[in-house]
Write an enzyme that holds these catalytic residues in place. Structure first.
Site, PDB file in Angstrom:
ATOM      1  N   GLU A 169     -12.244  11.700  -8.168  1.00  0.00           N
ATOM      2  CA  GLU A 169     -11.168  12.609  -8.578  1.00  0.00           C
ATOM      3  C   GLU A 169     -10.814  12.451 -10.046  1.00  0.00           C
ATOM      4  OE1 GLU A 169      -8.165  11.824  -5.628  1.00  0.00           O
ATOM      5  OE2 GLU A 169      -9.495  12.549  -4.032  1.00  0.00           O
ATOM      6  N   TYR A 171      -2.640   6.733  -3.308  1.00  0.00           N
ATOM      7  CA  TYR A 171      -3.534   6.080  -2.342  1.00  0.00           C
ATOM      8  C   TYR A 171      -2.952   4.804  -1.728  1.00  0.00           C
ATOM      9  CZ  TYR A 171      -7.240   9.438  -2.910  1.00  0.00           C
ATOM     10  OH  TYR A 171      -7.976  10.604  -2.868  1.00  0.00           O
TER      11      TYR A 171
END
Length: 398
Positions: A137, A95
């Site tokens: 997630e 990310y």
């Protein structure tokens, strides 16, 4: 929490992103892969070449800008994307990399309009959104790994059976190489497979619906052969032509938020076009095994008999139901077809119980037409569920 100033800045950029979003995301992926080519082992190259991934990301960024002050509105879309990320092995460490190049792409496209203040606001907003994805997630990774028969990331499976279902669709039965049981799944979910095709620099990933009711010994996927010259046909052609019984594939644990609750008593209509029959058949077979009293309408549209998969299996499972109706609509006139032409509102109105919950899967144009037809005949949108194969091309918020 974001400051009101940051929220105001991000929301004010939404109109600009609506216009330039795809240009920004196209630039983003170019810069990202130039700097980190190893990420091409995760991303679907076909979706990149066709522009679908760029459009999907642009829609997501635009929706985030519109809803930055009420991110709960994005949660359904976040979960859908998070399922795909988990099945592909996207991790928390990816990310910051994505955030870095997304901001660089915004600056590169908007130039002087992307002031330091705007970039700082978007950096803060991205951090909040990324943390939402990472949290969701992480829960999915933990669930996939800790459930009975589960595992982390990808695991090696052996092809134990290969069956031609139609002129275009072939089924592959996959068993863990270590002979362990496979984790359970909800009918409609998918797995990712990862292959290294000779001559290709990077691994290729594809997601395929599980096309049977659950059994602990194996998974089944049913793959449509796409045109070899089509970018999305690389993996399907390889599976059809090169993979046989005894060969191995890397497989991730089942994922996806398109599934039905088998045990509900509500009438259900399963509507598919082409290879969209794969999750629909899994739902049908699961209901026939566990809740045979449930009213089921199974509707499948195909071009003709030659490309119609699972005809015999559908008939067998329909016979187990106490209240089941099955229809086949062939686009081309055929002596074997019950109905010909396209599936439209007039046909659907005669087939479907108005109290049904509906599940739809197939090519995009087919799904758009069917969904519009269902609304036209009075099925409320909250009772219409659908699955696009590929990246989500639209983010809906309510």
């Amino acid at each position: 929490m974001l400051s009101q100033k940051t929220i105001d800045i991000v929301k004010s950029t939404a109109p600009v992103l609506e216009v330039t979003g795809t240009e920004i995301t196209t630039r983003f992926y170019k810069m990202l892969f130039d700097a980190h080519p190893e990420l091409l082992n995760i991303f679907n190259h076909a979706n990149q070449q066709q522009g679908r991934q760029q459009t999907a990301l642009a829609n997501t960024v635009y929706a985030a800008a519109q809803n930055i002050d009420k991110l709960e509105a994005l949660l359904p879309a976040v979960k859908n994307i998070a399922h795909k990320h988990r099945s592909l092995g996207v991790k928390a460490e990816h990310y910051p990399i994505v955030g870095e190049f997304l901001l660089k792409a915004i600056k590169d496209v908007l130039k002087e309009d992307a002031t330091d203040e705007i970039l700082q606001a978007w950096g803060e907003a991205y951090g909040v959104i990324a943390n939402v994805f990472i949290s969701v997630e992480n829960d999915m990774y933990n669930e996939a790994e800790t459930k009975e028969g589960g595992w982390e990331d990808f695991k090696e499976f052996t092809i134990i059976k290969k069956v031609e279902e139609s002129a275009l669709i072939t089924s592959f039965y996959l068993q863990p190489k270590d002979q362990s049981i496979v984790s359970s799944y909800l009918p409609g979910q998918y797995i990712s497979i990862r292959v290294q095709i000779p001559g290709q620099e990077y691994t290729l990933n594809r997601q395929y619906s599980l096309s049977s009711a659950y059994t602990p010994e194996w998974y089944r996927i049913s793959v449509k052969r796409e045109a070899e010259h089509d970018p999305k046909g690389q993996v399907s052609t390889y599976l059809h032509d090169k993979i046989d019984v005894g060969d191995s594939l890397e497989v991730s644990a089942p994922a996806g938020d398109f599934y039905c609750d088998v045990n509900e008593p509500t009438p259900i209509a399963l509507i598919s076009g082409g290879v969209g029959v794969t999750p629909m058949y899994s739902m049908l077979a699961s209901i026939a095994d566990k809740n045979a009293a449930r009213p089921v309408t199974f509707i499948h549209a195909a071009r003709n008999k030659e490309v119609h998969a699972f005809a015999e299996e559908v008939t067998e499972n329909m016979s187990k139901l106490e209240n089941g109706k099955s229809y086949v609509v062939y686009e081309q006139d055929d002596a074997n077809s019950e109905l010909t032409g396209y599936l439209n509102a007039d046909k659907l109105e005669k087939m479907i119980d108005q109290n049904s919950v509906c599940y739809v899967c197939g090519p995009v144009a087919f799904m758009e037409s069917v969904i519009q037809s269902l609304v036209k005949i009075g099925i409320p949108t909250e009772r219409i569920n659908y699955e696009f194969f590929g990246p989500s091309l639209a983010i809906e918020t309510k």
